[in-house]
Scaffold this active site. Structure first.
Site, PDB file in Angstrom:
ATOM      1  N   ASP A  81       0.846  -1.188   0.000  1.00 45.81           N
ATOM      2  CA  ASP A  81       0.000   0.000   0.000  1.00 45.81           C
ATOM      3  C   ASP A  81       0.895   1.256   0.000  1.00 45.81           C
ATOM      4  O   ASP A  81       1.827   1.350   0.797  1.00 45.81           O
ATOM      5  CB  ASP A  81      -0.857  -0.064   1.288  1.00 45.81           C
ATOM      6  CG  ASP A  81      -1.941   0.978   1.349  1.00 45.81           C
ATOM      7  OD1 ASP A  81      -2.352   1.474   0.288  1.00 45.81           O
ATOM      8  OD2 ASP A  81      -2.389   1.276   2.480  1.00 45.81           O
ATOM      9  N   HIS A  82       0.603   2.191  -0.890  1.00 47.11           N
ATOM     10  CA  HIS A  82       1.349   3.465  -0.950  1.00 47.11           C
ATOM     11  C   HIS A  82       2.865   3.318  -1.057  1.00 47.11           C
ATOM     12  O   HIS A  82       3.602   3.880  -0.238  1.00 47.11           O
ATOM     13  CB  HIS A  82       1.013   4.354   0.255  1.00 47.11           C
ATOM     14  CG  HIS A  82      -0.358   4.922   0.202  1.00 47.11           C
ATOM     15  ND1 HIS A  82      -0.720   5.961  -0.623  1.00 47.11           N
ATOM     16  CD2 HIS A  82      -1.483   4.561   0.858  1.00 47.11           C
ATOM     17  CE1 HIS A  82      -2.001   6.231  -0.474  1.00 47.11           C
ATOM     18  NE2 HIS A  82      -2.508   5.388   0.413  1.00 47.11           N
ATOM     19  N   HIS A 173      -7.479   9.813   4.662  1.00 43.56           N
ATOM     20  CA  HIS A 173      -6.846   8.775   5.481  1.00 43.56           C
ATOM     21  C   HIS A 173      -7.034   9.072   6.971  1.00 43.56           C
ATOM     22  O   HIS A 173      -7.215  10.223   7.354  1.00 43.56           O
ATOM     23  CB  HIS A 173      -5.345   8.714   5.189  1.00 43.56           C
ATOM     24  CG  HIS A 173      -5.030   8.184   3.824  1.00 43.56           C
ATOM     25  ND1 HIS A 173      -4.500   8.962   2.839  1.00 43.56           N
ATOM     26  CD2 HIS A 173      -5.184   6.949   3.303  1.00 43.56           C
ATOM     27  CE1 HIS A 173      -4.334   8.220   1.751  1.00 43.56           C
ATOM     28  NE2 HIS A 173      -4.739   6.998   1.995  1.00 43.56           N
ATOM     29  N   GLY A 174      -6.973   8.027   7.777  1.00 41.97           N
ATOM     30  CA  GLY A 174      -6.987   8.208   9.238  1.00 41.97           C
ATOM     31  C   GLY A 174      -8.379   8.425   9.799  1.00 41.97           C
ATOM     32  O   GLY A 174      -9.380   8.009   9.232  1.00 41.97           O
ATOM     33  N   HIS A 201      -9.692   4.867  -0.898  1.00 35.73           N
ATOM     34  CA  HIS A 201      -8.791   4.909   0.258  1.00 35.73           C
ATOM     35  C   HIS A 201      -9.501   5.648   1.379  1.00 35.73           C
ATOM     36  O   HIS A 201     -10.495   6.317   1.148  1.00 35.73           O
ATOM     37  CB  HIS A 201      -7.482   5.618  -0.115  1.00 35.73           C
ATOM     38  CG  HIS A 201      -6.528   4.748  -0.879  1.00 35.73           C
ATOM     39  ND1 HIS A 201      -5.272   4.449  -0.434  1.00 35.73           N
ATOM     40  CD2 HIS A 201      -6.688   4.088  -2.047  1.00 35.73           C
ATOM     41  CE1 HIS A 201      -4.694   3.642  -1.305  1.00 35.73           C
ATOM     42  NE2 HIS A 201      -5.519   3.415  -2.294  1.00 35.73           N
ATOM     43  N   GLY A 202      -8.974   5.546   2.588  1.00 34.04           N
ATOM     44  CA  GLY A 202      -9.630   6.202   3.724  1.00 34.04           C
ATOM     45  C   GLY A 202     -11.009   5.599   3.915  1.00 34.04           C
ATOM     46  O   GLY A 202     -11.975   6.278   4.261  1.00 34.04           O
ATOM     47  N   SER A 204     -12.283   3.370   6.122  1.00 34.53           N
ATOM     48  CA  SER A 204     -12.963   3.163   7.401  1.00 34.53           C
ATOM     49  C   SER A 204     -13.457   4.504   7.929  1.00 34.53           C
ATOM     50  O   SER A 204     -12.873   5.549   7.656  1.00 34.53           O
ATOM     51  CB  SER A 204     -12.049   2.451   8.406  1.00 34.53           C
ATOM     52  OG  SER A 204     -11.040   3.285   8.888  1.00 34.53           O
ATOM     53  N   ASN A 223      -9.966   0.279   0.925  1.00 34.62           N
ATOM     54  CA  ASN A 223      -8.920   0.193   1.942  1.00 34.62           C
ATOM     55  C   ASN A 223      -9.530   0.561   3.290  1.00 34.62           C
ATOM     56  O   ASN A 223     -10.071   1.663   3.452  1.00 34.62           O
ATOM     57  CB  ASN A 223      -7.789   1.172   1.615  1.00 34.62           C
ATOM     58  CG  ASN A 223      -6.947   0.694   0.452  1.00 34.62           C
ATOM     59  OD1 ASN A 223      -7.350  -0.193  -0.295  1.00 34.62           O
ATOM     60  ND2 ASN A 223      -5.778   1.272   0.299  1.00 34.62           N
TER      61      ASN A 223
HETATM   62 ZN   LIG Z   1      -4.348   5.167   1.094  1.00 32.25          ZN
END
Ligand SMILES: [Zn+2]
Length: 276
Positions: A81-82, A173-174, A201-202, A204, A223
């Site tokens: 990832d990344h 993200h986060g 992405h991000g 959750s 993700n």
């Molecule tokens: Zn990501």
């Protein structure tokens, strides 16, 4: 069963679902993800991000991830990832990862395109898939990113030959500082223009109904980690406070963390794979 991202994305496109891509920076997360995927009999992506290397160095956790995937009863893609440098991408390929992400989203467009094309050539020659990113996602805690431009996405995909594309449509993200407002039309427009599996992405911290809409519009890989990791951390802390008699048994915290992650996975896999 170890498979690459192309194979898993083919399954996702046929079923019109999203496959969960879960970060596994530690043994607990790895066990939890594989166990729940087997229990629900669904393919899954386990991934390791460069930002997690201080906790789980790639050369240590990487071979363990590949081994778990080979032994699993369901198809498992092992994904970097990344990845930001060629050195790390090559290391992942050598360790047996079946998919990598090259994140050139911070580069000027033409540079991102040129570098991604080079990486695609390299990984495809090893039977490994490539995910790229276009558009600029918001930084941790923020919600203001730069949306992916559908016309640019079409140009980027045909010029590079990537297998999946991470797009920016309002996620970050986060942990979210405020509720994210997602622009679902971006997903539909990119899907129409570029016609390939799209990645969120991000993932959750998003409402269940928003996952459903994003999947209907064309998201095929989500993700998901931060909220599950935070939940496990909280439960382990509580257990530690409530059970001082076990303060010499670190493995008890580890078990609480793994069980908590399984609870998150039990719910979210039903949403992503449309099991209920
Ligand atoms: Zn990501």
């Amino acid at each position: 069963m170890l498979v690459n991202l192309q194979e898993i994305m083919k399954f996702a496109e046929e079923k019109e679902i999203a496959v969960g891509a879960f970060n596994t920076p530690c043994f607990e997360s790895l066990c939890a993800v594989i166990e729940m995927a087997e229990q629900k009999n669904v393919p899954v992506i386990i991934e390791h991000a460069e930002v997690h290397f201080p906790c789980g160095p790639l050369h240590q956790i990487g071979p363990v991830m590949v081994d778990f995937a080979r032994r699993a009863k369901v198809p498992v893609c092992v994904h970097l990832d990344h990845g930001t440098s060629m050195e790390v991408l090559e290391q992942a390929v050598e360790l047996g990862f079946t998919s990598v992400m090259f994140d050139g989203s911070a580069l000027p467009y033409e540079e991102n395109k040129a570098e991604t094309r080079q990486v695609v050539k390299y990984v495809h020659s090893h039977g490994v898939s490539l995910e790229a990113e276009l558009g600029c996602m918001a930084t941790v805690g923020g919600t203001e990113g730069m949306y992916t431009d559908p016309a640019l996405a079409a140009d980027f995909v045909s010029a590079t030959g990537v297998d999946a594309l991470a797009i920016a449509f309002g996620t970050a993200h986060g942990i979210y500082a405020k509720t994210p407002v997602l622009n679902f039309d971006i997903i539909s427009e990119v899907k129409k223009a570029a016609n390939l599996p799209l990645v969120m992405h991000g993932g959750s911290g998003v409402a269940d109904e928003d996952y459903v809409t994003a999947i209907q519009r064309g998201i095929r890989k989500i993700n998901y980690y931060s909220y599950m990791g935070a939940g496990a951390y909280q439960k382990a802390l509580e257990y530690g406070r409530e059970h001082p008699e076990n303060s010499h048994l670190f493995q008890e915290l580890s078990k609480v963390a793994a069980d908590t992650m399984k609870e998150y996975l039990d719910h979210i896999m039903d949403v992503f794979y449309r099991l209920k």
